[in-house]
Design a protein around this motif. Structure first.
Motif, PDB file in Angstrom:
ATOM      1  N   UNK A 167      -4.780   4.714   0.382  1.00 50.18           N
ATOM      2  CA  UNK A 167      -4.568   5.608   1.540  1.00 50.18           C
ATOM      3  C   UNK A 167      -5.891   6.057   2.147  1.00 50.18           C
ATOM      4  N   UNK A 168      -6.997   5.396   1.769  1.00 53.86           N
ATOM      5  CA  UNK A 168      -8.286   5.733   2.384  1.00 53.86           C
ATOM      6  C   UNK A 168      -8.975   6.890   1.673  1.00 53.86           C
ATOM      7  N   UNK A 169      -9.886   7.510   2.379  1.00 60.96           N
ATOM      8  CA  UNK A 169     -10.633   8.617   1.797  1.00 60.96           C
ATOM      9  C   UNK A 169      -9.684   9.701   1.288  1.00 60.96           C
ATOM     10  N   UNK A 170      -9.924  10.188   0.079  1.00 61.41           N
ATOM     11  CA  UNK A 170      -9.161  11.325  -0.434  1.00 61.41           C
ATOM     12  C   UNK A 170      -9.642  12.577   0.282  1.00 61.41           C
ATOM     13  N   UNK A 171      -8.773  13.079   1.142  1.00 62.24           N
ATOM     14  CA  UNK A 171      -9.161  14.218   1.978  1.00 62.24           C
ATOM     15  C   UNK A 171      -9.241  15.508   1.162  1.00 62.24           C
ATOM     16  N   UNK A 172      -8.741  15.453  -0.073  1.00 58.19           N
ATOM     17  CA  UNK A 172      -8.791  16.644  -0.929  1.00 58.19           C
ATOM     18  C   UNK A 172      -9.851  16.528  -2.021  1.00 58.19           C
ATOM     19  N   UNK A 173     -10.631  15.462  -1.992  1.00 51.09           N
ATOM     20  CA  UNK A 173     -11.645  15.279  -3.046  1.00 51.09           C
ATOM     21  C   UNK A 173     -12.654  16.432  -3.006  1.00 51.09           C
ATOM     22  N   UNK A 174     -13.015  16.929  -4.166  1.00 47.57           N
ATOM     23  CA  UNK A 174     -13.945  18.066  -4.161  1.00 47.57           C
ATOM     24  C   UNK A 174     -15.329  17.654  -3.665  1.00 47.57           C
TER      25      UNK A 174
END
Ligand code: LHQ
Length: 261
Positions: free
Chosen positions: A62-69
């Protein structure tokens, strides 16, 4: 090697790397990029002659993890820094690897996930797989090489349409448009990719690497320069053990036994 966000599986002469965060549709985190770099080093160190890149569970990525810290947030985040640190090196590496890299795409490949897949040399997708340039939904620009790949493979009209609408493109349509190598039945994606990797692993690896370079250069330069490139690359290919073996096998009416050099 068992790590937390990817799986590396050595096979007979080829390797499979699986993006492995199925509960988050294999969204990329900074940690995943770090582990991918190690795995790609290992592909080379192990002398692998082909690579399959795929995703665990119901999606490719799903691409970049928008919730990644580690993903930049705040008023003025520097997303360019994320590209510079993680995505540009990844797609450059895939293109520079001196062996065929096959993306096996099932389910969704969104945002940078789509464009990492499209950076691979051969893309095999399920007929109902979905390539989504999700960037427009976030107010972003297609990245991870996507603007290059889409514009070069599809031309500006279709590239622009996909980028501005973020409409999903099925595997079937992607193959019909010439964006990917082949669409296959959804339940056959990995088996087809693995079979191709196994076949490549018995192939003339040096010649494949030189061919890869030639096709990539053709995206970037004109006809005369390309003829010069073919001359130089063919000169090198003609000095490999595999070329000698290929000619010998032909004359002896038998299958060649390529060693990859
Ligand atoms: C996710 C994600 C995700 C985190 C699903 N992040 N969790 C930008 C900036 C700078 C540098 C690098 O590159 C980029 C480019 C990018 O790649 S930006 C991100 C582009 N991707 C997207 O915008 C896709 C976002 N995801 C979706 O729209 C949906 O998840 C799709 C349509 C892919 C799938 O929908 P569903 O089948 O309904 O699945 P879901 O939404 O329920 O997702 C399953 C889980 O995965 C869910 O987590 P949860 O804990 O709630 O079960 C999602 O939050 C998570 N997930 N994508 N990118």
């Amino acid at each position: 090697m068992t790590v937390s966000t990817i799986r590396y599986e050595p096979m007979a002469g080829w390797a499979r790397i699986t993006l492995h965060r199925p509960d988050k549709l294999n969204a990329f985190t900074a940690a995943m990029h770090t582990e991918l770099r190690v795995a790609l080093d290992r592909v080379v160190a192990d002398g692998m002659r082909a690579l399959v890149l795929t995703g665990a569970g119901r999606a490719f990525s799903a691409g970049q993890d928008l919730a990644d810290r580690d993903f930049p947030t705040g008023e003025q985040p520097d997303l360019g820094a994320t590209l510079e640190r993680d995505y540009a090196p990844l797609v450059r590496r895939i293109r520079a690897l001196e062996l065929p890299v096959i993306a096996a795409v099932h389910g969704v490949a969104a945002g940078a996930g789509a464009n990492v897949a499209l950076a691979c040399d051969v893309v095999i997708a399920g007929r109902s797989a979905r390539f989504v340039q999700a960037f427009a939904k976030l107010g972003l620009v297609p990245d991870a090489g996507g603007t290059f790949t889409l514009a070069r493979h599809l031309g500006p009209a279709r590239a622009m349409g996909l980028a501005l609408t973020a409409e999903p493109l099925t595997g079937e349509q992607a193959a019909a448009w010439g964006l990917i190598w082949r669409a296959v039945d959804d339940d056959r994606v990995l088996a087809e990719a693995d079979a191709l990797a196994a076949a490549f692993a018995d192939g003339p690896t040096r010649g494949f690497a030189l061919t890869k370079r030639a096709i990539q250069r053709a995206q970037e330069q004109g006809f005369d320069a390309q003829l010069d490139a073919e001359r130089d690359l063919q000169r090198e290919a003609g000095r490999t053990a595999d070329y000698r073996e290929g000619v010998r096998a032909f004359l002896e009416k038998r299958a060649p036994r390529f060693v990859g050099r």
